[in-house]
Write an enzyme that holds these catalytic residues in place. Sequence first.
Site, short mmCIF file in Angstrom:
data_model
loop_
_atom_site.label_atom_id
_atom_site.label_comp_id
_atom_site.label_asym_id
_atom_site.label_seq_id
_atom_site.Cartn_x
_atom_site.Cartn_y
_atom_site.Cartn_z
CB VAL A 428 -0.97 0.04 1.21
CG1 VAL A 428 -1.98 -1.09 1.12
CG2 VAL A 428 -0.22 -0.03 2.54
CG ASP A 429 5.01 0.93 1.07
OD1 ASP A 429 4.94 0.22 0.05
OD2 ASP A 429 5.74 0.66 2.04
CG ASP A 430 4.68 5.67 -3.08
OD1 ASP A 430 3.61 5.28 -3.58
OD2 ASP A 430 4.84 6.80 -2.60
#
Length: 559
Positions: A428-430
Amino acid sequence: MYWEGNEPGQDGKLTYSELLDKVCQLANYLKSVGVGKGDSVIIYLPMLLELPITMLACARIGAVHSVVFAGFSADSLAQRIVDCKPKLVITCNAVKRGVKPILLKDIVDAALAESEKEGVTVGLCLAYENQSAMKREDTKWQAGRDVWWQDVVTDFPTKCDVEWVDAEDPLFLLYTSGSTGKPKGVLHTTGGYMVYSSTTFKYAFDYKPSDIYWCTADCGWITGHSYVTYGPLLNGATVLVFEGTPNYPDSGRCWDIVDKYKVTIFYTAPTLVRSLMRDGTEYVTRYSRKSLRVLGSVGEPINPSAWRWFYNIVGDSQCPISDTWWQTETGGFMITPLPGAWPQKPGSATFPFFGVQPVIVDEKGQEIGGECSGYLCIKKSWPGAFRTLYGDHDRYETTYFKPFAGYYFTGDGCSRDKDGYYWLTGRVDDVINVSGHRIGTAEVESALVSHPQCAEAAVVGVEHEVKGQGIYAFVTLVDGVPYSEELRKALILTVRSQIGAFAAPDKIHWAPGLPKTRSGKIMRRILRKIASRQLDELGDTSTLADPGVVDQLIALKDC
């Protein structure tokens, strides 16, 4: 421990007793050059038996090993050298991947020169002569710094006293991509990690003393630490180490090896399954594979169609699949089936391992019960958890414990179905998961922007039929620079040279501008939709500083 080389017919083996002798010889050499408890050693080796030997030699004398995957570029290796300041670097002169030679010693030379510019000098490089890839006399050499493994290590005695360490003393350091450009040095300690890797190996694969176990992972990643080296050896398992690639000389290589060694447990990544699936079932069915008992999957969620092909074709519908979810940071399996213990659902990691307490929370950090989707967190500690990020404990707390107070935040999205099965939905992060390798978008962006003709870049992940996720880069050029195929190739080459070939973008999308909010934040949600060609799902673009940018990007999508 069996070893299968790059070329069919190249092989070797060591009993545990012979392995111990070699580990002790190298440990004695390391002590002789001043390596002691708590010192770090960088290992940049391919999948030769010398790789696990080196890891174990460091562990024996209390030194902290940091294995760097031998596909990383000189720049990436230099970053890690500067961060952990090792006493020495251990490498080999070259390796062959299929028919292609890779000059590892040249990469190390460049990394050591780069580190020196940053103020970190490593005075010793131990190089193993890998004769099948390159002759000694063809290897570039720096007298006074470089030493041939074969010239020194074999002269040392085969007995070396163990350096007793505390359970919480460091065992190894392994760098993993973060959502910022700088890799994170994940630090694992000794006692809990050993307990956890050995216990998870034993139960998640239903290990028995008669098993022949093969994990296709490289020791440059956590899987090669926990499930090639430590977990299996702590159980006294017979282990196969493979130097080559799964499709050389053809796509039947894996099953040829399975039959040759009578492999019973086969643990691999969805990427490999998908690539072999694409090459056709005839490469599988021409081999017996009758020895196989348990299959395993690691690195990313396995899509249901690949799961079914793995189960039906590779395992002849006879072998349960341990679809394992875990991370570099967790040290071992967190959510995994136990073979044969409960019904499997293709694509689900099923239920938590003993004592692991996963929870799914919403944006506010509230636990959600029953059937739901949200952020995956862990509620209670477990023995294999990493203890800090090397030299940056604040970042450790901020990244993993601040997002949801009272929980370890995994960074992954997850859903739970009505039967309580867990389904991982990805980062869900980069961070993009390419072929099981975690690559921070910021790392790729900073590599692109280092090219003098690139003004700005934004990178997103897109679905890829083989790699799981591919890297899709939106690139804004310096004013007046025309788009060209040469420049596209040069940008890709820049990423390859700074990070490694596995991080090369699959697509460069020319971008006159990027969709930004009025505060300057890039709206990656819109970029992901354009990259995935979901143009009817762009959502509200009115908050953009210049909504017209979106139309320009869509117009350039096939250029």
